[in-house]
Design a protein around this motif. Structure first.
Motif, short mmCIF file in Angstrom:
data_model
loop_
_atom_site.label_atom_id
_atom_site.label_comp_id
_atom_site.label_asym_id
_atom_site.label_seq_id
_atom_site.Cartn_x
_atom_site.Cartn_y
_atom_site.Cartn_z
N ASP A 190 68.85 -4.06 -52.17
CA ASP A 190 69.79 -3.23 -52.93
C ASP A 190 69.60 -1.77 -52.52
OD1 ASP A 190 71.44 -1.95 -54.69
OD2 ASP A 190 70.50 -2.74 -56.50
N ASP A 191 70.56 -1.27 -51.75
CA ASP A 191 70.48 0.12 -51.28
C ASP A 191 71.46 1.02 -52.02
OD1 ASP A 191 72.90 -0.67 -50.23
OD2 ASP A 191 72.37 -0.32 -48.13
N GLY A 192 72.08 0.48 -53.09
CA GLY A 192 73.03 1.27 -53.86
C GLY A 192 74.45 1.19 -53.34
N TYR A 193 74.68 0.49 -52.24
CA TYR A 193 76.01 0.34 -51.68
C TYR A 193 76.47 -1.11 -51.86
CZ TYR A 193 75.29 4.86 -49.48
OH TYR A 193 75.06 6.19 -49.27
N ARG A 194 77.78 -1.32 -51.78
CA ARG A 194 78.33 -2.66 -51.86
C ARG A 194 78.95 -3.02 -50.53
NH1 ARG A 194 82.18 -3.17 -56.91
NH2 ARG A 194 83.41 -3.49 -55.08
N TYR A 195 78.78 -4.28 -50.14
CA TYR A 195 79.29 -4.77 -48.86
C TYR A 195 80.09 -6.04 -49.07
CZ TYR A 195 75.47 -1.84 -47.13
OH TYR A 195 74.63 -0.80 -46.89
N GLU A 196 80.94 -6.34 -48.09
CA GLU A 196 81.58 -7.63 -47.98
C GLU A 196 81.25 -8.16 -46.59
OE1 GLU A 196 85.45 -7.70 -50.80
OE2 GLU A 196 85.70 -6.57 -48.94
N LEU A 197 81.31 -9.47 -46.43
CA LEU A 197 81.08 -10.09 -45.14
C LEU A 197 82.42 -10.60 -44.63
CD1 LEU A 197 78.90 -10.97 -43.09
CD2 LEU A 197 78.71 -13.12 -44.37
N VAL A 198 82.87 -10.04 -43.50
CA VAL A 198 84.18 -10.38 -42.96
C VAL A 198 84.00 -10.82 -41.52
CG1 VAL A 198 86.51 -9.55 -42.48
CG2 VAL A 198 85.25 -8.65 -44.46
N ASP A 199 84.24 -12.09 -41.28
CA ASP A 199 84.08 -12.67 -39.95
C ASP A 199 82.70 -12.33 -39.37
OD1 ASP A 199 84.91 -14.29 -37.88
OD2 ASP A 199 85.83 -12.63 -36.77
N GLN A 200 81.69 -12.50 -40.19
CA GLN A 200 80.27 -12.27 -39.85
C GLN A 200 79.94 -10.80 -39.59
OE1 GLN A 200 79.45 -15.45 -36.82
NE2 GLN A 200 77.81 -15.92 -38.29
N ARG A 201 80.78 -9.88 -40.06
CA ARG A 201 80.50 -8.45 -39.94
C ARG A 201 80.34 -7.87 -41.34
NH1 ARG A 201 84.67 -5.81 -38.88
NH2 ARG A 201 86.12 -7.52 -38.94
N LEU A 202 79.32 -7.05 -41.52
CA LEU A 202 79.16 -6.35 -42.80
C LEU A 202 80.17 -5.23 -42.86
CD1 LEU A 202 75.33 -5.88 -43.42
CD2 LEU A 202 76.92 -7.36 -44.64
N GLU A 203 80.91 -5.14 -43.97
CA GLU A 203 81.83 -4.04 -44.19
C GLU A 203 81.41 -3.29 -45.44
OE1 GLU A 203 85.98 -4.98 -44.24
OE2 GLU A 203 85.98 -5.59 -42.14
N LEU A 204 81.20 -2.01 -45.30
CA LEU A 204 80.85 -1.16 -46.42
C LEU A 204 82.09 -0.96 -47.28
CD1 LEU A 204 78.66 0.67 -47.68
CD2 LEU A 204 79.49 2.50 -46.20
N MET A 205 81.96 -1.21 -48.56
CA MET A 205 83.09 -1.02 -49.46
C MET A 205 83.22 0.45 -49.80
SD MET A 205 82.86 -4.44 -51.80
CE MET A 205 84.43 -4.12 -52.60
N SER A 206 84.40 0.83 -50.25
CA SER A 206 84.67 2.23 -50.58
C SER A 206 83.86 2.66 -51.80
CB SER A 206 86.16 2.41 -50.83
OG SER A 206 86.58 1.57 -51.87
N PRO A 207 83.85 3.95 -52.09
CA PRO A 207 83.13 4.43 -53.28
C PRO A 207 83.64 3.75 -54.55
CG PRO A 207 83.85 6.27 -51.92
CD PRO A 207 84.47 5.03 -51.34
N ALA A 208 82.94 3.95 -55.63
CA ALA A 208 83.29 3.33 -56.90
C ALA A 208 84.76 3.56 -57.21
CB ALA A 208 82.43 3.89 -58.02
N PRO A 209 85.42 2.55 -57.80
CA PRO A 209 86.83 2.69 -58.14
C PRO A 209 87.05 3.75 -59.21
CG PRO A 209 86.09 0.40 -58.36
CD PRO A 209 84.89 1.24 -58.11
N SER A 210 88.30 4.17 -59.36
CA SER A 210 88.65 5.18 -60.35
C SER A 210 88.53 4.61 -61.77
CB SER A 210 90.08 5.68 -60.12
OG SER A 210 91.00 4.62 -60.39
N THR A 211 88.52 5.49 -62.72
CA THR A 211 88.45 5.08 -64.13
C THR A 211 89.67 4.24 -64.50
OG1 THR A 211 87.25 7.11 -64.61
CG2 THR A 211 88.18 5.94 -66.49
N ILE A 212 90.87 4.65 -64.06
CA ILE A 212 92.08 3.89 -64.40
C ILE A 212 92.01 2.49 -63.79
CG2 ILE A 212 93.58 4.65 -62.51
CD1 ILE A 212 94.66 4.36 -66.14
#
Length: 193
Positions: free
Chosen positions: A23-45
Motif C-alpha cells: 500500500d503506497d497510497g495510490y490506486r491501480y488497475e491491471l489492464v492487459d497485464q499493465r499497471l495503470e495508475l488511477m487518477s487522484p481522488a474523485p470530486s465530492t459531487i
C-alpha cells in the motif's frame, strides 16, 4: 508536501503480483497485464452521487442484489482487474464475491464521470467490460445529469439509451431499477467551488 507518483512498471504483471503490491497510497488497475495508475481522488459531487445511487438501488434492489462501492477489485482474468465506482451482483451469484474482490463478471457495472475520466470510462473501461461480456454498463454524468446505458448485444456492449432529467431509468437485467437522474441530483447538497 506533495508526493511524487510512483513509476508504473513496464513489464507484464500478473494478478498475483498486483494483489501483492504494498500500500503506497495510490490506486491501480491491471489492464492487459499493465499497471495503470488511477487518477487522484474523485470530486465530492462524484462521491455523493455514487453514494446516493447506491442508496436508491439498495432500496429498490437490495433484497436480490449485492451492491458494492469502490474501491473494489473486479478480477476479470489474470490480465485485467478494474475498480468500478459501483458493482451489482445478483445474490444467486454470490460465489464470485470473495474476500479479496469480485472474481468474475458482475450483473451491472457503474462508472461516474469526473473531470479527466471521460476517456478512461467511456473508451478504456468500456473496452474491458465489453471484452468480458458485462451484461450492463452505466456511465453516469452528474454534472450534465445524464446516464448512458450500455447493454450486451452482438458480442459487445452497445449504447441502449441515454437517460436525462426525469426520464425513469429501467433495466431488463435488473427489473427492480426505477429512478430518475433528476431525482437523484435533487437530493444532493449544493456545493461551492
Amino acid at each position: 508536501m506533495s508526493r511524487k507518483p510512483p513509476q508504473v512498471r513496464e513489464e507484464p504483471v500478473t494478478y498475483e503480483q498486483y494483489a501483492a503490491l504494498p500500500d503506497d497510497g495510490y490506486r491501480y488497475e491491471l489492464v492487459d497485464q499493465r499497471l495503470e495508475l488511477m487518477s487522484p481522488a474523485p470530486s465530492t459531487i462524484h462521491q455523493l452521487f455514487v453514494a446516493a445511487l447506491r442508496d436508491v438501488l439498495n432500496g429498490e434492489c437490495g433484497r436480490d442484489y449485492l451492491l458494492i462501492l469502490s474501491p473494489i477489485d473486479v478480477v476479470f482474468s489474470d490480465r485485467d482487474v478494474r475498480q468500478p465506482d459501483l458493482v451489482v451482483v445478483h445474490r444467486d451469484r454470490m460465489d464470485i464475491v470473495r474476500l479479496r474482490g469480485i472474481f468474475g463478471v458482475p450483473d451491472l457495472v457503474v462508472e461516474v464521470l469526473s473531470p479527466g475520466s471521460f476517456q478512461r470510462d467511456r473508451v478504456e473501461k468500456w473496452a474491458t467490460y465489453s471484452k468480458y461480456g458485462v451484461p450492463e454498463y452505466w456511465v453516469a454524468d452528474p454534472v450534465n445529469g445524464t446516464l448512458d446505458q450500455y447493454v450486451w448485444s452482438r458480442d459487445q456492449l452497445s449504447l441502449s439509451r441515454v437517460y436525462e432529467a426525469d426520464e425513469c431509468v429501467s433495466s431488463e437485467r435488473l427489473p427492480c431499477v426505477k429512478f430518475t437522474m433528476g431525482g437523484l441530483l435533487r437530493i444532493l447538497p449544493k456545493l461551492s467551488e
